[in-house]
Enzyme design. Sequence first.
Site, PDB file in Angstrom:
ATOM      1  N   GLY A  44       0.645  -1.334  -0.043  1.00  0.00           N
ATOM      2  CA  GLY A  44      -0.010   0.019   0.059  1.00  0.00           C
ATOM      3  C   GLY A  44       0.844   1.319   0.070  1.00  0.00           C
ATOM      4  CD  GLN A 103     -10.384  16.563  13.027  1.00  0.00           C
ATOM      5  OE1 GLN A 103      -9.707  16.367  13.886  1.00  0.00           O
ATOM      6  NE2 GLN A 103     -10.783  15.688  12.059  1.00  0.00           N
ATOM      7  NE  ARG A 110      -8.897  14.479  28.164  1.00  0.00           N
ATOM      8  CZ  ARG A 110      -9.504  15.342  28.901  1.00  0.00           C
ATOM      9  NH1 ARG A 110      -9.130  16.235  29.651  1.00  0.00           N
ATOM     10  NH2 ARG A 110     -10.966  14.828  29.289  1.00  0.00           N
ATOM     11  CE  LYS A 200     -27.093  23.605  11.910  1.00  0.00           C
ATOM     12  NZ  LYS A 200     -25.775  23.351  12.859  1.00  0.00           N
TER      13      LYS A 200
END
Length: 319
Positions: A44, A103, A110, A200
């Site tokens: 791979g 992100q 953490r 929302k």
Amino acid sequence: MPNSYTNSKLKIFSLNSNYHLAKEIADEVGVELGKSSVKRFSDGEIQINIEESIRGCDVFVIQSTCEPVNENLMELLIMVDALKRASAKTISIVMPYYGYARQDRKARAREPITAKLVANLLETAGADRVITLDLHAPQIQGFFDILIDHLMGVPILADYFEKRDFNRDDLVIVSPDHGGVTRARKLAERLKAPIAIIDKRRPRPNVAEVMNIVGNIDGKVAILIDDIIDTAGTITLAANALVENGAKEVYACCTHPVLSGPAIERIDNSMIKELVVTNSIPLGDEKKIGKIKQLSVAPLISEAIIRVYEQQSVSTLFD
């Protein structure tokens, strides 16, 4: 377009994530795609070969870090290293879709800030510049210590809707959450329409719950706009809520059609009349349903590449 860059030091290479967009961009610029190959060892591992000289060239590598995200990211990092070792003059990464962009901060204890880690990896590999489109959070530009050009998808989406025969007095642009208000306002300004906001809350990732609609949508043609549609839970819930609260029709648009998991089924069964997306992420045949219209970002990105190569201003493209 004439091949004015055929014998120049401008080179465009494509990796595996979005070959058709890369070919379209190269055709718009007026060059052939660079010759390279991406192979896999039996375990791979990725092997990349650049099959032409790029010594002293200004190289642009086109790769969206969409699914499979980690494979595409690793391909890109290895390609940049190969270009650097082959004596490219400059290496510019053209990343229509920047994976891991969601992100971008520590929302809980953490947690990693993976968008920053990806920026560090690209810099360490040897990139000199990044050209990207509609970052999930514009502040991600600050994660880079190299040059970054942040292009916008709103003008492409706005041009499409401007050509539709909508009664402008009936239009309302809707942000599916508070975070997208700036984006909705930019589209609203171009279409000369008011905005509405869906209030929302999200109890957990990829699960949204509509709470309230701020603004007048009664009897209106609503256009929902977001940067990314992933599982389509937010956008379909919003569309259904708009119709339940009096909207006449609901259209939706976004720059990056991630469309993972149950997204296609949700869109097909929703009150969305048409979903307009760009080709920053390629759509597989299973995602090409009648409700989805895909627009090309190739003219925008090719113009950015030409301006960078010719050392002209790119700022006019930011709007």
